[in-house]
Motif scaffolding. Structure first.
Motif, PDB file in Angstrom:
ATOM      1  N   ALA A 137     -66.453 -97.270 -97.351  1.00  0.00           N
ATOM      2  CA  ALA A 137     -67.003 -96.202 -96.705  1.00  0.00           C
ATOM      3  C   ALA A 137     -66.918 -95.201 -97.027  1.00  0.00           C
ATOM      4  CB  ALA A 137     -66.126 -96.278 -95.574  1.00  0.00           C
ATOM      5  N   SER A 138     -68.282 -94.423 -97.086  1.00  0.00           N
ATOM      6  CA  SER A 138     -68.385 -93.000 -97.910  1.00  0.00           C
ATOM      7  C   SER A 138     -69.071 -91.495 -96.863  1.00  0.00           C
ATOM      8  CB  SER A 138     -68.415 -93.213 -99.071  1.00  0.00           C
ATOM      9  OG  SER A 138     -69.247 -91.762-100.012  1.00  0.00           O
ATOM     10  N   GLY A 139     -68.562 -91.008 -96.774  1.00  0.00           N
ATOM     11  CA  GLY A 139     -69.269 -90.120 -96.086  1.00  0.00           C
ATOM     12  C   GLY A 139     -70.867 -89.477 -96.684  1.00  0.00           C
ATOM     13  N   TYR A 145     -76.477 -85.918 -92.486  1.00  0.00           N
ATOM     14  CA  TYR A 145     -76.487 -85.411 -93.998  1.00  0.00           C
ATOM     15  C   TYR A 145     -77.824 -85.898 -93.974  1.00  0.00           C
ATOM     16  CZ  TYR A 145     -75.581 -82.863 -97.900  1.00  0.00           C
ATOM     17  OH  TYR A 145     -75.448 -82.105 -99.071  1.00  0.00           O
ATOM     18  N   ARG A 146     -78.785 -86.791 -94.629  1.00  0.00           N
ATOM     19  CA  ARG A 146     -80.103 -86.705 -94.601  1.00  0.00           C
ATOM     20  C   ARG A 146     -80.998 -86.627 -93.913  1.00  0.00           C
ATOM     21  NH1 ARG A 146     -77.129 -87.361 -99.542  1.00  0.00           N
ATOM     22  NH2 ARG A 146     -76.186 -89.287 -99.734  1.00  0.00           N
ATOM     23  N   MET A 147     -81.122 -86.719 -92.878  1.00  0.00           N
ATOM     24  CA  MET A 147     -82.174 -85.981 -92.534  1.00  0.00           C
ATOM     25  C   MET A 147     -82.191 -84.904 -92.221  1.00  0.00           C
ATOM     26  SD  MET A 147     -81.338 -88.868 -88.788  1.00  0.00           S
ATOM     27  CE  MET A 147     -80.694 -90.629 -89.199  1.00  0.00           C
ATOM     28  N   ALA A 259     -68.078 -76.787-101.055  1.00  0.00           N
ATOM     29  CA  ALA A 259     -66.945 -76.369-100.594  1.00  0.00           C
ATOM     30  C   ALA A 259     -66.246 -78.308-100.646  1.00  0.00           C
ATOM     31  CB  ALA A 259     -66.645 -75.880 -99.359  1.00  0.00           C
ATOM     32  N   HIS A 260     -67.014 -78.869-100.001  1.00  0.00           N
ATOM     33  CA  HIS A 260     -66.914 -80.642-100.766  1.00  0.00           C
ATOM     34  C   HIS A 260     -66.812 -81.185-101.631  1.00  0.00           C
ATOM     35  CE1 HIS A 260     -68.389 -84.509-101.100  1.00  0.00           C
ATOM     36  NE2 HIS A 260     -68.669 -85.128 -99.915  1.00  0.00           N
ATOM     37  N   TYR A 261     -67.238 -81.004-103.071  1.00  0.00           N
ATOM     38  CA  TYR A 261     -67.009 -81.060-104.690  1.00  0.00           C
ATOM     39  C   TYR A 261     -65.076 -80.765-104.716  1.00  0.00           C
ATOM     40  CZ  TYR A 261     -66.453 -80.774-110.067  1.00  0.00           C
ATOM     41  OH  TYR A 261     -66.955 -81.041-110.746  1.00  0.00           O
ATOM     42  N   ALA A 277     -64.451 -92.966-107.721  1.00  0.00           N
ATOM     43  CA  ALA A 277     -65.606 -92.932-106.713  1.00  0.00           C
ATOM     44  C   ALA A 277     -65.476 -93.970-105.733  1.00  0.00           C
ATOM     45  CB  ALA A 277     -66.310 -92.176-106.879  1.00  0.00           C
ATOM     46  N   THR A 278     -65.978 -93.572-104.922  1.00  0.00           N
ATOM     47  CA  THR A 278     -65.872 -94.695-103.589  1.00  0.00           C
ATOM     48  C   THR A 278     -66.873 -96.492-104.532  1.00  0.00           C
ATOM     49  OG1 THR A 278     -66.573 -93.342-102.366  1.00  0.00           O
ATOM     50  CG2 THR A 278     -66.470 -95.682-101.211  1.00  0.00           C
ATOM     51  N   GLY A 279     -68.040 -96.166-104.759  1.00  0.00           N
ATOM     52  CA  GLY A 279     -68.052 -97.625-105.558  1.00  0.00           C
ATOM     53  C   GLY A 279     -67.882 -96.633-107.240  1.00  0.00           C
ATOM     54  N   LYS A 285     -69.875 -86.004-112.181  1.00  0.00           N
ATOM     55  CA  LYS A 285     -71.770 -85.063-112.727  1.00  0.00           C
ATOM     56  C   LYS A 285     -72.269 -85.727-111.690  1.00  0.00           C
ATOM     57  CE  LYS A 285     -71.203 -85.521-117.248  1.00  0.00           C
ATOM     58  NZ  LYS A 285     -70.678 -86.591-118.221  1.00  0.00           N
ATOM     59  N   TYR A 286     -72.495 -86.044-110.411  1.00  0.00           N
ATOM     60  CA  TYR A 286     -72.770 -85.844-109.231  1.00  0.00           C
ATOM     61  C   TYR A 286     -73.369 -84.855-108.356  1.00  0.00           C
ATOM     62  CZ  TYR A 286     -75.059 -87.754-105.048  1.00  0.00           C
ATOM     63  OH  TYR A 286     -76.222 -87.982-103.766  1.00  0.00           O
ATOM     64  N   LEU A 287     -71.705 -85.046-108.085  1.00  0.00           N
ATOM     65  CA  LEU A 287     -72.095 -83.931-106.770  1.00  0.00           C
ATOM     66  C   LEU A 287     -71.796 -82.563-107.111  1.00  0.00           C
ATOM     67  CD1 LEU A 287     -68.368 -84.967-105.224  1.00  0.00           C
ATOM     68  CD2 LEU A 287     -71.179 -85.893-104.312  1.00  0.00           C
ATOM     69  N   PHE A 291     -76.226 -79.582-110.824  1.00  0.00           N
ATOM     70  CA  PHE A 291     -76.479 -80.486-111.810  1.00  0.00           C
ATOM     71  C   PHE A 291     -77.566 -81.380-110.812  1.00  0.00           C
ATOM     72  CE2 PHE A 291     -72.135 -81.539-113.768  1.00  0.00           C
ATOM     73  CZ  PHE A 291     -72.343 -80.519-114.375  1.00  0.00           C
ATOM     74  N   GLN A 292     -77.353 -81.585-109.400  1.00  0.00           N
ATOM     75  CA  GLN A 292     -78.557 -82.085-108.392  1.00  0.00           C
ATOM     76  C   GLN A 292     -79.686 -80.734-108.656  1.00  0.00           C
ATOM     77  OE1 GLN A 292     -77.409 -83.167-104.820  1.00  0.00           O
ATOM     78  NE2 GLN A 292     -75.570 -84.522-105.625  1.00  0.00           N
ATOM     79  N   LYS A 293     -79.536 -79.514-108.908  1.00  0.00           N
ATOM     80  CA  LYS A 293     -80.343 -78.751-107.718  1.00  0.00           C
ATOM     81  C   LYS A 293     -81.374 -78.347-107.305  1.00  0.00           C
ATOM     82  CE  LYS A 293     -80.740 -75.692-111.527  1.00  0.00           C
ATOM     83  NZ  LYS A 293     -81.695 -74.809-112.877  1.00  0.00           N
TER      84      LYS A 293
END
Ligand code: HEM
Length: 321
Positions: A137-139, A145-147, A259-261, A277-279, A285-287, A291-293
């Motif tokens: 499980a992960s946030g 959040y996606r919605m 804040a999450h990162y 991380a979870t998986g 590199k992702y969060l 980078f995500q921009k």
């Protein structure tokens, strides 16, 4: 005892209300005689609310972790409550949009400011133990959040960087299904070693992919950005509205993610190699937003601002540089 005039007036109004529905006011009044008084705890379903925390371990700080996630999801729900009213409004005005976007900003401000409850408010040793009982499980699997992203911006802005701008602002429904394969967050849940989808992602898609695609279709023409662009030109130039939209962009795409990162760094950063991380993904590199921009409203920003997206904040607040 004589009844006060205002009571008599109210009874008359009630009589009209119930008669209009073919109902007998007298019976309803009798019902009132037996009805119990409303209590605070029943009204907000307090007992249910307080029974929703079920830790999987007996490590005390896991309770903090569960409750803070629940609090966050409630705030997300508050945001979505506003999004739905904005996006389904039949006569949207700049004023209404501004007021409601400000509400969403307030919720995100509160979330960002309270994130220290996560980053500083748990014992690292305890966290590193109980997190192992919560896999996979992960946030990351937060559908709300996606919605929120889909209600805010055209779907094309949510594509992975390499695919952004390759699709129409208002795509055809069939196109949206193809676009879903390139949504930015799939990168955050792909196994480093094999390039395969993580179990975290597979499970999330199993439950929510259809719902997310349906939402993207439903709001392709009436997400916040498309609605803003349909306002009269003078309203689109309203500085307060532009600032509120920029604030929303920064809130959802920089402040909260940072804040999450910062929290992920606090618990999972370890020299020479970070804790996976979870998986088994590369969260470093992702969060980070730089980078995500992810940008909801690209044309509200200058090229220089987009270039600097998230950088200053990272240096100053995450690494104390
Ligand atoms: C100690 C606290 C936390 C840590 C260490 C943490 C860590 C992480 C990590 C490493 C990821 C990357 C994906 C993965 O492998 O799981 C992630 C993603 C995510 N987490 Fe957290 N997290 C924490 C708290 C929270 C909270 C309270 C929420 C609120 C719902 C949350 C929501 C998310 C979301 C939405 C993502 C996806 C972000 C994106 O796609 O850009 N996390 N988290």
């Amino acid at each position: 005892m004589e009844l006060k005039l205002e009571i008599i007036e109210k009874v008359k109004l009630l009589d009209e209300k119930y008669a209009a529905m073919g109902q007998d006011l007298n019976s309803y009044l009798e019902g009132l005689l037996y009805a119990d008084y409303l209590t605070y705890w029943n009204y907000i379903h307090l007992d249910t609310l307080l029974s929703l925390q079920s830790p999987l371990t007996n490590i005390p700080d896991e309770e903090i972790f569960i409750m803070y996630h629940q609090i966050t999801e409630l705030y997300f729900k508050l945001c979505i409550h506003e999004y739905k009213q904005i996006c389904n409004h039949t006569a949207l005005t700049a004023d209404y949009l501004l007021t409601r976007v400000n509400r969403i900003n307030r919720y995100f401000d509160a979330l960002t400011m309270s994130f220290d409850i996560m980053s500083e408010g748990m014992e690292k040793e305890q966290f590193l133990k109980f997190r192992m009982s919560l896999l996979p499980a992960s946030g990351f699997q937060s559908a709300q959040y996606r919605m929120i992203e889909i209600y805010t911006t055209p779907f094309t802005n949510l594509m992975h960087k390499d695919y952004r701008g390759k699709y129409a602002e208002v795509p055809a429904d069939t196109e949206i299904e193809k676009m879903f394969e390139h949504i930015y967050w799939k990168e955050g849940a792909t196994e480093l070693a094999t390039g395969k989808k993580t179990l975290t992602l597979k499970q999330f898609e199993g439950k929510y992919a259809n719902q997310i695609i349906a939402l993207a279709k439903e709001y392709k023409g009436n997400n916040i950005w498309m609605l803003y662009k349909q306002l009269p030109e003078a309203d689109q130039k309203n500085t307060k509205l532009i600032e509120a939209l920029q604030h929303l962009d920064v809130n959802v795409n920089i402040n909260w993610p940072l804040a999450h990162y910062k929290t992920a760094v606090a618990y999972l950063h370890k020299s020479p190699e970070d804790i996976a991380a979870t998986g088994g993904t590369n969260w470093q590199k992702y969060l980070p937003p730089r980078f995500q921009k992810r940008i909801f409203f690209p044309t509200l920003w200058t090229d220089a601002e987009k270039e600097e997206w998230g950088k200053h904040w990272v240096k100053k607040y995450v690494f104390n540089a």
